[in-house]
Each structure stands twice: as C-alpha cells, then as structure tokens.
Design a protein around this motif. Structure first.
Motif, PDB file in Angstrom:
ATOM      1  N   ASN B  30       0.805  -1.228   0.000  1.00 37.65           N
ATOM      2  CA  ASN B  30       0.000   0.000   0.000  1.00 37.65           C
ATOM      3  C   ASN B  30       0.837   1.277   0.000  1.00 37.65           C
ATOM      4  O   ASN B  30       0.301   2.366  -0.167  1.00 37.65           O
ATOM      5  N   VAL B  31       2.150   1.145   0.199  1.00 35.98           N
ATOM      6  CA  VAL B  31       2.999   2.340   0.190  1.00 35.98           C
ATOM      7  C   VAL B  31       3.044   2.927  -1.220  1.00 35.98           C
ATOM      8  O   VAL B  31       3.327   2.229  -2.189  1.00 35.98           O
ATOM      9  N   VAL B  32       2.728   4.223  -1.305  1.00 34.48           N
ATOM     10  CA  VAL B  32       2.702   4.952  -2.578  1.00 34.48           C
ATOM     11  C   VAL B  32       3.573   6.199  -2.423  1.00 34.48           C
ATOM     12  O   VAL B  32       3.547   6.841  -1.367  1.00 34.48           O
ATOM     13  N   ALA B  33       4.353   6.536  -3.453  1.00 32.72           N
ATOM     14  CA  ALA B  33       5.185   7.740  -3.400  1.00 32.72           C
ATOM     15  C   ALA B  33       4.614   8.821  -4.304  1.00 32.72           C
ATOM     16  O   ALA B  33       4.171   8.532  -5.418  1.00 32.72           O
ATOM     17  N   LEU B  34       4.614  10.056  -3.822  1.00 29.02           N
ATOM     18  CA  LEU B  34       4.207  11.197  -4.631  1.00 29.02           C
ATOM     19  C   LEU B  34       5.340  12.214  -4.626  1.00 29.02           C
ATOM     20  O   LEU B  34       6.060  12.336  -3.632  1.00 29.02           O
ATOM     21  N   THR B  35       5.474  12.947  -5.713  1.00 35.31           N
ATOM     22  CA  THR B  35       6.428  14.052  -5.677  1.00 35.31           C
ATOM     23  C   THR B  35       5.922  15.215  -6.503  1.00 35.31           C
ATOM     24  O   THR B  35       5.081  15.048  -7.399  1.00 35.31           O
ATOM     25  N   ALA B  36       6.429  16.410  -6.163  1.00 35.81           N
ATOM     26  CA  ALA B  36       6.096  17.628  -6.900  1.00 35.81           C
ATOM     27  C   ALA B  36       7.340  18.047  -7.686  1.00 35.81           C
ATOM     28  O   ALA B  36       8.001  19.022  -7.352  1.00 35.81           O
ATOM     29  N   ASP B  37       7.667  17.247  -8.701  1.00 31.38           N
ATOM     30  CA  ASP B  37       8.776  17.541  -9.620  1.00 31.38           C
ATOM     31  C   ASP B  37      10.147  17.536  -8.947  1.00 31.38           C
ATOM     32  O   ASP B  37      11.008  18.330  -9.312  1.00 31.38           O
ATOM     33  N   LEU B  38      10.339  16.653  -7.982  1.00 33.64           N
ATOM     34  CA  LEU B  38      11.642  16.579  -7.306  1.00 33.64           C
ATOM     35  C   LEU B  38      12.050  15.133  -7.013  1.00 33.64           C
ATOM     36  O   LEU B  38      12.613  14.836  -5.964  1.00 33.64           O
ATOM     37  N   PHE B  55       3.634   5.163  -8.041  1.00 30.64           N
ATOM     38  CA  PHE B  55       4.267   6.481  -8.007  1.00 30.64           C
ATOM     39  C   PHE B  55       3.349   7.489  -8.688  1.00 30.64           C
ATOM     40  O   PHE B  55       2.797   7.205  -9.753  1.00 30.64           O
ATOM     41  N   VAL B  56       3.169   8.656  -8.056  1.00 27.12           N
ATOM     42  CA  VAL B  56       2.324   9.708  -8.629  1.00 27.12           C
ATOM     43  C   VAL B  56       3.148  10.992  -8.769  1.00 27.12           C
ATOM     44  O   VAL B  56       3.606  11.564  -7.778  1.00 27.12           O
ATOM     45  N   GLN B  57       3.351  11.409 -10.001  1.00 32.09           N
ATOM     46  CA  GLN B  57       4.039  12.663 -10.273  1.00 32.09           C
ATOM     47  C   GLN B  57       2.983  13.750 -10.420  1.00 32.09           C
ATOM     48  O   GLN B  57       2.167  13.704 -11.330  1.00 32.09           O
ATOM     49  N   VAL B  58       2.974  14.732  -9.524  1.00 33.50           N
ATOM     50  CA  VAL B  58       1.922  15.764  -9.585  1.00 33.50           C
ATOM     51  C   VAL B  58       2.404  17.067 -10.201  1.00 33.50           C
ATOM     52  O   VAL B  58       1.625  18.011 -10.342  1.00 33.50           O
ATOM     53  N   ALA B  61       3.042  21.352  -7.868  1.00 31.85           N
ATOM     54  CA  ALA B  61       1.711  21.667  -7.358  1.00 31.85           C
ATOM     55  C   ALA B  61       1.557  20.984  -5.997  1.00 31.85           C
ATOM     56  O   ALA B  61       0.879  19.967  -5.857  1.00 31.85           O
ATOM     57  N   GLU B  62       2.201  21.573  -5.007  1.00 34.50           N
ATOM     58  CA  GLU B  62       2.282  20.910  -3.703  1.00 34.50           C
ATOM     59  C   GLU B  62       0.926  20.802  -3.013  1.00 34.50           C
ATOM     60  O   GLU B  62       0.637  19.819  -2.334  1.00 34.50           O
ATOM     61  N   ALA B  63       0.087  21.828  -3.168  1.00 33.31           N
ATOM     62  CA  ALA B  63      -1.230  21.786  -2.529  1.00 33.31           C
ATOM     63  C   ALA B  63      -2.027  20.601  -3.068  1.00 33.31           C
ATOM     64  O   ALA B  63      -2.649  19.842  -2.313  1.00 33.31           O
ATOM     65  N   ASN B  64      -1.983  20.452  -4.370  1.00 29.93           N
ATOM     66  CA  ASN B  64      -2.676  19.323  -5.003  1.00 29.93           C
ATOM     67  C   ASN B  64      -2.097  17.999  -4.511  1.00 29.93           C
ATOM     68  O   ASN B  64      -2.834  17.038  -4.268  1.00 29.93           O
ATOM     69  N   MET B  65      -0.779  17.953  -4.354  1.00 25.44           N
ATOM     70  CA  MET B  65      -0.129  16.716  -3.891  1.00 25.44           C
ATOM     71  C   MET B  65      -0.641  16.308  -2.502  1.00 25.44           C
ATOM     72  O   MET B  65      -0.942  15.128  -2.276  1.00 25.44           O
ATOM     73  N   ILE B  66      -0.755  17.280  -1.594  1.00 26.72           N
ATOM     74  CA  ILE B  66      -1.231  16.958  -0.242  1.00 26.72           C
ATOM     75  C   ILE B  66      -2.672  16.439  -0.312  1.00 26.72           C
ATOM     76  O   ILE B  66      -3.029  15.449   0.343  1.00 26.72           O
ATOM     77  N   GLY B  67      -3.504  17.097  -1.123  1.00 29.82           N
ATOM     78  CA  GLY B  67      -4.893  16.664  -1.237  1.00 29.82           C
ATOM     79  C   GLY B  67      -5.013  15.281  -1.850  1.00 29.82           C
ATOM     80  O   GLY B  67      -5.791  14.440  -1.375  1.00 29.82           O
TER      81      GLY B  67
END
Lengths: 277, 320
Positions: B30-38, B55-58, B61-67
């Motif tokens: 269930n571990v998923v990684a997200l990043t805001a272009d870094l 993996f989710v590349q957003v 757009a950090e606000a969107n990443m948190i949501g």
C-alpha cells in the motif's frame, strides 16, 4: 421520479429548519443543490449507508464546498447513514454535525473535512487513483462551488486529473453565479467555464441542476463517459435558494438564517414532506 | 563515552529516505510515493523503478499533492509526499491542517533540504519554522532523524504507524554513525551517552554537533548526557525528565528557529515538571542566506563551539 421530487422537497424543509434552529449556516447553496444530492444519494450512486471509510466497491462522494453542509447532512440522514433526528443537533455543542463537514466527529458518510475551500477536488482525485490501484471499478463524485474555483488549488487539480488518468471521477460545479460578495461575474469572472474544462482535457457536460429529470439524465450520461481516459466535469446551473422564492437568486442568502416568519413562509412553499425530524 | 561513537561514513540523510521508502514499499504493497517535480532530489529513483504503478508525479503543485495524498488514504494507501521542507509545510499549511491533520489521514509528509544546510539556494528554500508549524497541528507526529541510517529506519517505521507524520531530513552529506538496520521507536529519545552534569538535547544534523561538543566537554572532565530527540512529537517527556532530574541543566540544539522548535518543547517539559537552566542553540528569529552549509552554521551560531559555549553558560547558571 415523484419520490425523488418529494425527497428533494423534504431535504429543502430540513435545510431551512436546521439553519433556522441555530440562526446560522448556509441555506442558499444548500437549497440550490437539493435536487443534485437527492439524485446522487437516492438514484445515481451505488453506495452503502452502512458506512465504511475506505468505500471499497461502492461509489463515493466528496463535498468540497463544505459550507453547504445542511444539504449534505440531510441527504445522508435521509438515505440511512445516521438517525434523521440527529439533524436537530446541527451546529450545536457536542454535535457530529459540525458547521462544516468533518471526519473528526466520526459522522458516517463523511470521508474528509471541507470548509476551507479549494481542497476537495485534489482529495477526490486521490481517492479515484486509489480505486484504480485497488482494481475497484466504482466511481468518485465531487461537488464544488463556482466561487470556490477562485482558489488556485482547483486549477492544479483540474490540470492534473486528466494527466493522472482519473477517468473514474465525475466533478460537478454548482454554477449558481453567486458568491458571498456578489455575482461571480463581478467578484471574479469565471469566463467561459465550459471551454476552460474542455481545454484542460475533461469531458464536459452542462445540466439544469434544479430539473430532476435533467439531473438524472445527465448524471447517467456522465457515468457512461467514465472509463474512457478523461475525467468528467458537469457544469450544473442552479438557482441559489431554489424552492424558497424570497431566497432565489440572492447572494445575500449565501450565509444567513431565516427568521421565524420567513421559516413559516419557506415551509409553506415546500408542502411535500416525508415527515420532518 | 562519546569518544567511542564511530562514524561509519558520510551520507545524505535524504539518501536514507530513498532506501527507506524502497524497503517500506517492499514490505507493504500500500505504500505509494508522490512528488512535486523533485524525484531526483528526493532519491525516489529506486522506488519508481521497482514500483512504477505506485508512483504519482503531480508536477510543481504541492497543494494538489497533499490533497491527492489525503484521498489516497481513503482507499487504504499509505502515501508518502515528497518535496523540500519549505514546500512541504509552509506552502501547504492549510491543506495539511484540513485535509490531513483534522481529517486524521494516514499521510507521510516527507521533507528534505530542511534548515540552513540546504546551503547556496538561500533563505527562500531554507525553512527554519517547519518543526513549529507541524508540531502545533493536533495529532501530527514530527520526526527529525539524525543521520542516514536513522532516516532510513524512521522512513520504514512510519509506514507501520497509523496517522499523519512529518518526517524532516536534509540535503548535505553528514556523519553517519547510528547502526545500520536499527530499530526505530517513534517517540523514544535515544541516549547517546550517560552523564550527570549536563544534558544536551539535539535533533537532526545537530546531533552530530552535540556529540562533537560533548566530546570536548568530556575531555574537560564534564559528565555529559547527549540525547537525540528524533521525535519532537510525541515528545519523550519521561526520558527528558529522567535526564534533567539527574543533570540539573541542559542545552538544546536544532537547525531551526529557537522560537517554536525542539528547545521550546524541552523547555515546556522543564517548566511544567522540573525547572532548570536551559540554553538554546538554533537560529534566533531570523531567515538564512546563501552560503556553504558549514559556513552558515558558523555564521548563525549553530556550530560545535556554540554548543560548547551554551553548555558552559548552563553549567554556570546551575551553580548560582
């Protein structure tokens, strides 16, 4: 359809009574969205009022413009998530029905807090992506205010949803053209909203959110458009305060409560009832 | 004794994060990684290679990443959001407050490049207020590990903990001295030496500086207790009390504003339970600037001699 219209009328009665009882809350947007909530919770969504936070194998809904909590609470109670009588605790001390919806008090049916605007679409996208990762073919619905689109996070979300392949998401915008300080056209003009969504890569529909037949038809069309690579946006034309003539179309009714006389007049205009709480 | 602590190598704490999230990902699907272009700065390459579908590349757009992360938890995922500490906290405070903390979501906010040691990029990126911002949020766990190995262990440990977490680490290579594959207990202070004259409480990169200062004090015959407070919240109140009741004075050291950071947390324990003289080492209500990490620590008073001077002052205050 008769049942749906009666339910919508009852939800409107609940809204004005809840807001009147505590002399606070947001009746305008709530009344405008009563038909939409009725359609979602009593016809369109496959959902389980025996609430599970993870929403596995059911359709789930997020309210981003949390201030219209009265319509959300009424729809949840009337569809069996919690006792209808609990609507009488709205905005009171120790209630699960906070001014704006929250998971903090564990009210069944709420999956995230909202109220501070602009955050719900991101959350809905995340939930939609989780459904895909879980091979769960059910849908995620969300509702947003038109004034709420002033918040920049929405546009981050609107741009990301097609890029991230969230084609299991149906986001509806309550396009009543009103916000606290006046008409949206004056406060911050949204311009050609349809073109904006389309150019960002969304399938985009428009519907009359106060015509139950149209709501049912268009939500059905929206469902049929899912799973084809694009998220679906519905621009929902509504009248703020719909159902209570002296509230209709007036932004002043965004966040004020009716007086005793106004409550009586409002309820007289909403005669269809399933039984008040 | 502090002189017995051996530096294994010098490595970036963010590298420990990269290894940790890979291992957490292997342990839990269930571990998923997200990043805001870094993704490169955050050392996510190995995770993405092994788990591309998690993996989710957003984009930026950090606000969107948190949501999005908050939404992912609803489907049972354990999202790790990754970007620099400034963009992980101050930029998205309300998103974290409402969608994560108040909503009780199991989001792991993982933040690199914290503090002055980010270096040349300067004050826009050197957040010195993030510990305070995060610890004030009800229900938020705040972890600041001290080196590569501990950051790796903490990264794995938070996947096994249910609830929102802020994990803070840094950019530069730094002495790596805690054991490989160590157990990491959230909320439990790590005693690096036993002493009876003075306690030095430190977190993050400053733990190594505290050890250096402690070694000099030991040579002077002072009995020093160096304590790594890797979890700022929940704070190990019992551990801190046990130490100060023995030593009677303390120094706190952090790569953060002394207003709102580790020092405040320790001082609150003392003020409420066992008042003692405490001296603070940290930035003092100021922004940083461009420069080499080591030069910045010297200029802003966060170097080994500053800890030493603070300790001497605390020892004198204790006598009076």
């Amino acid at each position: 359809m008769t049942d749906l219209k009666a339910t919508a009328s009852q939800i409107r009665r609940d809204i004005v009574r809840m807001v009147h009882a505590v002399q606070s809350g947001h009746p305008g947007g709530s009344l405008g969205c009563a038909d939409f909530f009725t359609a979602l919770y009593f016809s369109v969504m496959e959902h389980n009022p025996d609430f599970h936070m993870d929403g596995r194998n059911e359709d789930i809904f997020f309210l981003s413009n949390g201030h219209i909590s009265p319509v959300f609470y009424s729809a949840l109670a009337r569809s069996g998530y919690f006792p209808i009588q609990e609507l009488s605790t709205f905005r009171k001390l120790n209630s699960r029905l906070q001014g704006h919806p929250t998971t903090h008090e564990h009210l069944p049916g709420i999956r995230v807090a909202s109220g501070s605007l602009g955050q719900g679409m991101s959350v809905a996208i995340g939930a939609a992506l989780a459904k895909k990762m879980n091979k769960d073919s059910h849908l995620v619905f969300s509702l947003h205010g038109d004034g709420e689109l002033d918040e920049g996070q929405n546009w981050e979300a609107i741009m990301s949803a097609p890029n991230l392949g969230a084609d299991n998401l149906i986001s509806t915008i309550d396009w009543n053209g009103q916000q606290i300080d006046g008409p949206t056209a004056k406060v911050m003009n949204l311009g050609n909203l349809r073109q904006k969504f389309e150019i960002f890569g969304w399938e985009t529909l428009e519907m009359n959110g106060n015509d139950m037949d149209d709501v049912i038809t268009k939500l059905g069309q929206a469902k049929a458009l899912t799973g084809k690579g694009k998220p679906v946006a519905i621009l929902m034309h509504t009248v703020m305060g719909k159902g209570v003539d002296f509230m209709e179309g007036h932004h002043e009714w965004h966040g004020i409560a009716p007086s005793d006389a106004q409550l009586k007049a409002a309820l007289n205009q909403l005669p269809e009832t399933l039984g008040d709480y | 004794m502090l002189k017995d602590i051996v530096v294994l190598n010098e490595k970036e704490t963010r590298g420990g994060f990269g290894e940790g999230i890979l291992e957490a990902g292997r342990k839990n699907p269930n571990v998923v990684a997200l990043t805001a272009d870094l993704l490169g700065s955050m050392k996510l390459q190995a995770f993405i290679k092994e788990f591309p579908e998690r993996f989710v590349q957003v984009g930026i757009a950090e606000a969107n990443m948190i949501g999005i992360a908050a939404g992912l938890t609803i489907g049972g995922k354990i999202p790790y959001t990754t970007t620099f500490a400034n963009f992980s906290t101050g930029r998205v405070y309300d998103q974290i407050r409402q969608s994560v903390a108040y909503s009780g979501k199991n989001v792991k906010i993982c933040a690199s490049h914290a503090g002055l040691t980010l270096g040349e990029d300067g004050a826009t990126h050197q957040i010195l207020e993030d510990i305070g911002l995060m610890k004030m949020l009800p229900g938020m766990t705040v972890i600041v590990p001290c080196d590569f190995n501990q950051t790796k262990a903490a990264t794995i440990a938070i996947s096994e903990y249910e609830g929102p977490v802020y994990l803070r680490f840094g950019r530069p290579k730094w002495p790596n001295f805690t054991p490989e594959n160590q157990p990491f207990e959230i909320g439990k202070a790590q005693f690096l030496s036993e002493g009876k004259d003075i306690s030095i409480f430190a977190c993050g990169h400053m733990v190594w500086k505290a050890i250096e200062a402690g070694r000099i004090l030991e040579e002077k015959g002072v009995s020093v207790e160096v304590v790594n407070i890797h979890t700022i919240k929940p704070l190990d109140v019992e551990g801190i009390l046990k130490s100060i009741q023995k030593t009677g004075c303390a120094v706190t050291a952090e790569e953060h504003n002394i207003i709102g950071g580790l020092g405040d947390s320790v001082a609150q324990v003392a003020a409420r339970h066992f008042p003692i003289p405490i001296e603070y080492v940290g930035t003092n209500d100021t922004f940083g600037e461009s420069g080499k990490p080591e030069d910045l620590l010297v200029k802003y008073g966060l170097d080994t001699p500053n800890i030493l001077a603070a300790a001497e002052k605390a020892l004198i205050r204790k006598k009076h």
